[in-house]
Scaffold this motif. Structure first.
Motif, PDB file in Angstrom:
ATOM      1  N   PHE A  35     109.752  71.857  17.910  1.00 24.58           N
ATOM      2  CA  PHE A  35     108.531  71.760  17.105  1.00 24.58           C
ATOM      3  C   PHE A  35     108.869  71.627  15.623  1.00 24.58           C
ATOM      4  CE2 PHE A  35     105.387  74.034  14.513  1.00 24.58           C
ATOM      5  CZ  PHE A  35     104.273  73.259  14.743  1.00 24.58           C
ATOM      6  N   PHE A  36     109.818  72.418  15.126  1.00 24.78           N
ATOM      7  CA  PHE A  36     110.208  72.324  13.721  1.00 24.78           C
ATOM      8  C   PHE A  36     110.794  70.946  13.398  1.00 24.78           C
ATOM      9  CE2 PHE A  36     110.807  77.183  13.328  1.00 24.78           C
ATOM     10  CZ  PHE A  36     109.494  77.307  12.930  1.00 24.78           C
ATOM     11  N   ILE A  37     111.633  70.431  14.278  1.00 21.41           N
ATOM     12  CA  ILE A  37     112.231  69.112  14.038  1.00 21.41           C
ATOM     13  C   ILE A  37     111.153  68.033  14.035  1.00 21.41           C
ATOM     14  CG2 ILE A  37     113.801  67.388  14.995  1.00 21.41           C
ATOM     15  CD1 ILE A  37     115.536  69.666  16.014  1.00 21.41           C
ATOM     16  N   PRO A  43     110.997  71.575   1.229  1.00 25.19           N
ATOM     17  CA  PRO A  43     110.677  72.330   2.450  1.00 25.19           C
ATOM     18  C   PRO A  43     110.975  71.562   3.731  1.00 25.19           C
ATOM     19  CG  PRO A  43     108.859  72.408   0.858  1.00 25.19           C
ATOM     20  CD  PRO A  43     109.825  71.379   0.376  1.00 25.19           C
ATOM     21  N   VAL A  44     110.894  70.219   3.678  1.00 24.91           N
ATOM     22  CA  VAL A  44     111.139  69.428   4.876  1.00 24.91           C
ATOM     23  C   VAL A  44     112.596  69.546   5.314  1.00 24.91           C
ATOM     24  CG1 VAL A  44     111.018  67.108   5.858  1.00 24.91           C
ATOM     25  CG2 VAL A  44     109.286  67.868   4.228  1.00 24.91           C
ATOM     26  N   ILE A  45     113.506  69.586   4.341  1.00 25.01           N
ATOM     27  CA  ILE A  45     114.927  69.735   4.683  1.00 25.01           C
ATOM     28  C   ILE A  45     115.164  71.075   5.361  1.00 25.01           C
ATOM     29  CG2 ILE A  45     117.247  69.877   3.728  1.00 25.01           C
ATOM     30  CD1 ILE A  45     116.054  67.087   3.703  1.00 25.01           C
ATOM     31  N   TRP A  46     114.519  72.119   4.863  1.00 24.00           N
ATOM     32  CA  TRP A  46     114.695  73.436   5.482  1.00 24.00           C
ATOM     33  C   TRP A  46     114.041  73.504   6.858  1.00 24.00           C
ATOM     34  CZ3 TRP A  46     118.327  76.390   3.830  1.00 24.00           C
ATOM     35  CH2 TRP A  46     118.720  76.315   2.495  1.00 24.00           C
ATOM     36  N   LEU A  47     112.991  72.721   7.067  1.00 23.12           N
ATOM     37  CA  LEU A  47     112.428  72.608   8.410  1.00 23.12           C
ATOM     38  C   LEU A  47     113.449  72.012   9.373  1.00 23.12           C
ATOM     39  CD1 LEU A  47     108.708  71.377   8.200  1.00 23.12           C
ATOM     40  CD2 LEU A  47     109.567  73.464   9.252  1.00 23.12           C
ATOM     41  N   PHE A  48     114.141  70.968   8.916  1.00 23.87           N
ATOM     42  CA  PHE A  48     115.169  70.350   9.752  1.00 23.87           C
ATOM     43  C   PHE A  48     116.310  71.327  10.038  1.00 23.87           C
ATOM     44  CE2 PHE A  48     113.547  66.038   8.666  1.00 23.87           C
ATOM     45  CZ  PHE A  48     113.505  65.540   9.943  1.00 23.87           C
ATOM     46  N   VAL A  49     116.752  72.057   9.014  1.00 25.67           N
ATOM     47  CA  VAL A  49     117.870  72.993   9.198  1.00 25.67           C
ATOM     48  C   VAL A  49     117.483  74.105  10.174  1.00 25.67           C
ATOM     49  CG1 VAL A  49     119.320  74.686   8.023  1.00 25.67           C
ATOM     50  CG2 VAL A  49     118.871  72.476   6.940  1.00 25.67           C
ATOM     51  N   LEU A  50     116.320  74.716   9.946  1.00 26.28           N
ATOM     52  CA  LEU A  50     115.875  75.787  10.826  1.00 26.28           C
ATOM     53  C   LEU A  50     115.640  75.286  12.247  1.00 26.28           C
ATOM     54  CD1 LEU A  50     114.969  78.729  11.132  1.00 26.28           C
ATOM     55  CD2 LEU A  50     112.675  78.015  10.426  1.00 26.28           C
TER      56      LEU A  50
END
Length: 330
Positions: free
Chosen positions: A86-88, A118-125
């Motif tokens: 879902f995050f990805i 924030p989008v990059i951190w969404l991808f990382v998480l």
């Protein structure tokens, strides 16, 4: 007439005498012939005759691997896998909505924007959670020790970072708060207009906490768009973002121009009725103190859930090792 003579001697064997060693044993005690023994054994094991009965297979011993632990770990990691996916997906949608190729070009030339996006951190998480879920699901289903060990190591490192970070924040909270406020001032205020998603995040934080700036509303003087020394034709000069404005309860409509010029000398006596004057750092501290028990409870539940996954993985690894040791000794 036959002559009467002496009676002929009786050559029949004498009756069985138990004291006579050369007498054969009774028939009931004699061993049957070899063919009869083989036939009896064959019939006993279901090997002959029309009423042949198949021998039941020998029951196998129970497995050392607990099905409860195995499938509990599988379902546990299925949730991780779905959350990570879902995050990805949310990150991909945000990139597509923004324009992915332009964003990659800006990220390659702006390191600060990359770290505050924030989008990059969404991808990382999402990537970390998705990888954990995949390792746990496949390791549990395939009973793969290597995958389960990787899962438990990553989960253990996450637990150590969370516990260690919580202790460090508690014991060094004054120093961390000062450094955090300085970093927020340098990043959030300066790069407010550099990233649309980051700008929306700051606006949501200021509106939700009823605050303005990091330490106070004067922090927005560090932004080139809201600086009082900016161009005279800039309507945002000496102003603040609209998220700092106190909403009009009568209209209920957000006025995106309410912060224009509120810090100018002409509005020094009226600006406090239009915008929030308290910094977000102080309001955030007040919010944490107000909901401290709820935050601690949620954090404790998260740590317990991660700890259960770590323990389930180790238990399943030990079960698989015992099962392999049993196979090796057969």
């Amino acid at each position: 007439m036959a002559k009467k003579g002496k009676p002929r001697p009786d050559h029949r064997p004498p009756a069985h005498n138990p004291h006579y060693a050369h007498d054969p044993p009774p028939y009931s005690q004699q061993q049957p012939p070899l063919q009869q023994q083989n036939y009896a054994q064959q019939m006993h094991h279901g090997g002959g005759g029309g009423n042949r009965q198949h021998a039941r297979p020998r029951p196998s011993p129970p497995s050392e691997v607990s099905d409860c632990v195995k499938y509990s770990l599988f379902l546990y990691n299925c949730i991780f896998w779905i959350v990570g996916l879902f995050f990805i997906a949310a990150g991909i949608w945000a990139f597509h909505d923004r324009g992915v190729f332009n964003e990659f070009q800006s990220l390659s030339t702006n390191e600060v924007s990359f770290l505050t996006d924030p989008v990059i951190w969404l991808f990382v998480l999402g990537g970390v959670v998705f990888m954990l879920g995949t390792l746990g699901c496949l390791g549990a289903l395939r009973e793969n020790i290597c995958m389960l060990k990787c899962f438990s190591i990553i989960m253990g490192l996450i637990l150590l970072l969370e516990i260690g970070g919580g202790c460090a924040i508690y014991f060094y909270r004054a120093q961390i708060q000062a450094q955090f406020q300085k970093s927020l001032t340098d990043v959030t205020i300066t790069d407010y207009r550099e990233n649309a998603d980051f700008q929306d995040l700051i606006d949501a934080l200021q509106s939700g906490l009823s605050c303005c700036g990091v330490n106070s509303y004067e922090d927005w003087d560090n932004n080139i768009y809201f600086n009082c020394s900016g161009p005279a034709n800039n309507p945002e000069a000496c102003g603040v973002p609209f998220s700092c404005c106190i909403p009009d309860q009568a209209s209920g409509v957000a006025n995106t121009q309410c912060g224009y010029g509120v810090r100018s000398p002409e509005q020094q006596n009226t600006f406090h009725t239009k915008i929030y004057t308290t910094g977000c750092a102080d309001m955030f501290t007040m919010w944490i103190n107000r909901y401290l028990y709820y935050i601690a409870g949620i954090a404790g539940v998260i740590v317990l859930v991660e700890l259960f996954g770590f323990c389930f993985a180790h238990s399943l690894i030990n079960d698989i090792k015992r099962q392999k040791a049993r196979w090796a000794h057969r």
